[in-house]
Design a protein around this motif. Structure first.
Motif, mmCIF file in Angstrom:
data_model
loop_
_atom_site.group_PDB
_atom_site.id
_atom_site.type_symbol
_atom_site.label_atom_id
_atom_site.label_comp_id
_atom_site.label_asym_id
_atom_site.label_seq_id
_atom_site.Cartn_x
_atom_site.Cartn_y
_atom_site.Cartn_z
ATOM 1 N N UNK A 12 -28.738 29.342 6.058
ATOM 2 C CA UNK A 12 -27.473 29.504 7.826
ATOM 3 C C UNK A 12 -27.069 28.948 7.021
ATOM 4 N N UNK A 13 -25.673 28.752 8.235
ATOM 5 C CA UNK A 13 -24.517 28.438 8.263
ATOM 6 C C UNK A 13 -24.436 26.853 8.743
ATOM 7 N N UNK A 14 -23.739 25.620 8.264
ATOM 8 C CA UNK A 14 -23.955 24.763 9.421
ATOM 9 C C UNK A 14 -23.229 24.771 10.329
ATOM 10 N N UNK A 15 -23.805 23.939 11.540
ATOM 11 C CA UNK A 15 -24.502 24.008 12.668
ATOM 12 C C UNK A 15 -25.599 25.168 13.272
ATOM 13 N N UNK A 16 -26.272 25.513 12.226
ATOM 14 C CA UNK A 16 -27.592 26.856 12.448
ATOM 15 C C UNK A 16 -28.027 25.417 12.764
ATOM 16 N N UNK A 17 -29.138 27.020 13.546
ATOM 17 C CA UNK A 17 -30.744 26.031 13.212
ATOM 18 C C UNK A 17 -31.646 27.624 12.987
ATOM 19 N N UNK A 18 -33.077 26.334 12.908
ATOM 20 C CA UNK A 18 -34.191 27.438 11.569
ATOM 21 C C UNK A 18 -35.355 26.972 12.267
ATOM 22 N N UNK A 19 -36.397 26.720 12.872
ATOM 23 C CA UNK A 19 -37.678 26.713 12.734
ATOM 24 C C UNK A 19 -38.689 27.003 11.653
ATOM 25 N N UNK A 20 -39.636 25.963 11.353
ATOM 26 C CA UNK A 20 -40.599 26.477 10.395
ATOM 27 C C UNK A 20 -41.147 25.860 10.754
ATOM 28 N N UNK A 21 -42.694 26.901 10.615
ATOM 29 C CA UNK A 21 -44.336 26.843 10.729
ATOM 30 C C UNK A 21 -44.492 26.657 9.904
ATOM 31 N N UNK A 22 -46.039 25.944 9.787
ATOM 32 C CA UNK A 22 -46.574 25.521 9.037
ATOM 33 C C UNK A 22 -48.604 25.459 9.306
ATOM 34 N N UNK A 23 -49.108 26.797 8.624
ATOM 35 C CA UNK A 23 -50.712 27.144 9.112
ATOM 36 C C UNK A 23 -51.215 26.310 8.385
#
Length: 123
Positions: A12-23
């Motif tokens: 992802x570019x700086x300033x962007x977002x991600x959502x991590x999941x853990x099942x």
């Protein structure tokens, strides 16, 4: 056998977002504090965020406070890490963790780890 499986990492570019999941499988997480750690190349594994068993208390490393949000869905046996305003220094492998101890920032407090998911932030 307890397994923690992370997903959601990527580039992802700086300033962007991600959502991590853990099942989590093999264990009901509703009684346990859960958390996220990260490890950059050449560095030790470091605490990022933690959440108590009910989900009403969250704890953050100072470097991510105000940008990251940890949450959990006990019915789905899943923990999340929403990461906003990402910076290049957030680049690391992110690990989901299940606690046995009470010291949130100490890897020795963890009894189960996920395999990790790579997050790379380009500047």
């Amino acid at each position: 056998q307890v397994q923690l499986v992370e997903s959601g990492g990527g580039l992802v570019q700086a300033g962007g977002s991600l959502r991590l999941s853990c099942v989590v499988s093999g264990r009901t997480i509703s009684s346990y504090t859960m958390g996220w750690f990260r490890q950059a190349p050449g560095n030790e594994r470091r605490f990022v965020a933690g959440i108590n068993w009910r989900g009403d208390r969250q704890y953050y490393a100072s470097s991510v406070k105000g940008r990251f949000t940890i949450s959990r869905d006990n019915a789905k046996n899943t923990v999340y890490l929403q990461m906003n305003s990402l910076k290049s220094e957030d680049t690391a492998v992110y690990y989901c963790a299940s606690y046995r101890g009470t010291e949130l920032e100490t890897p020795a407090s963890i009894n189960y780890w996920g395999q990790g998911t790579q997050v790379t932030v380009s500047s």
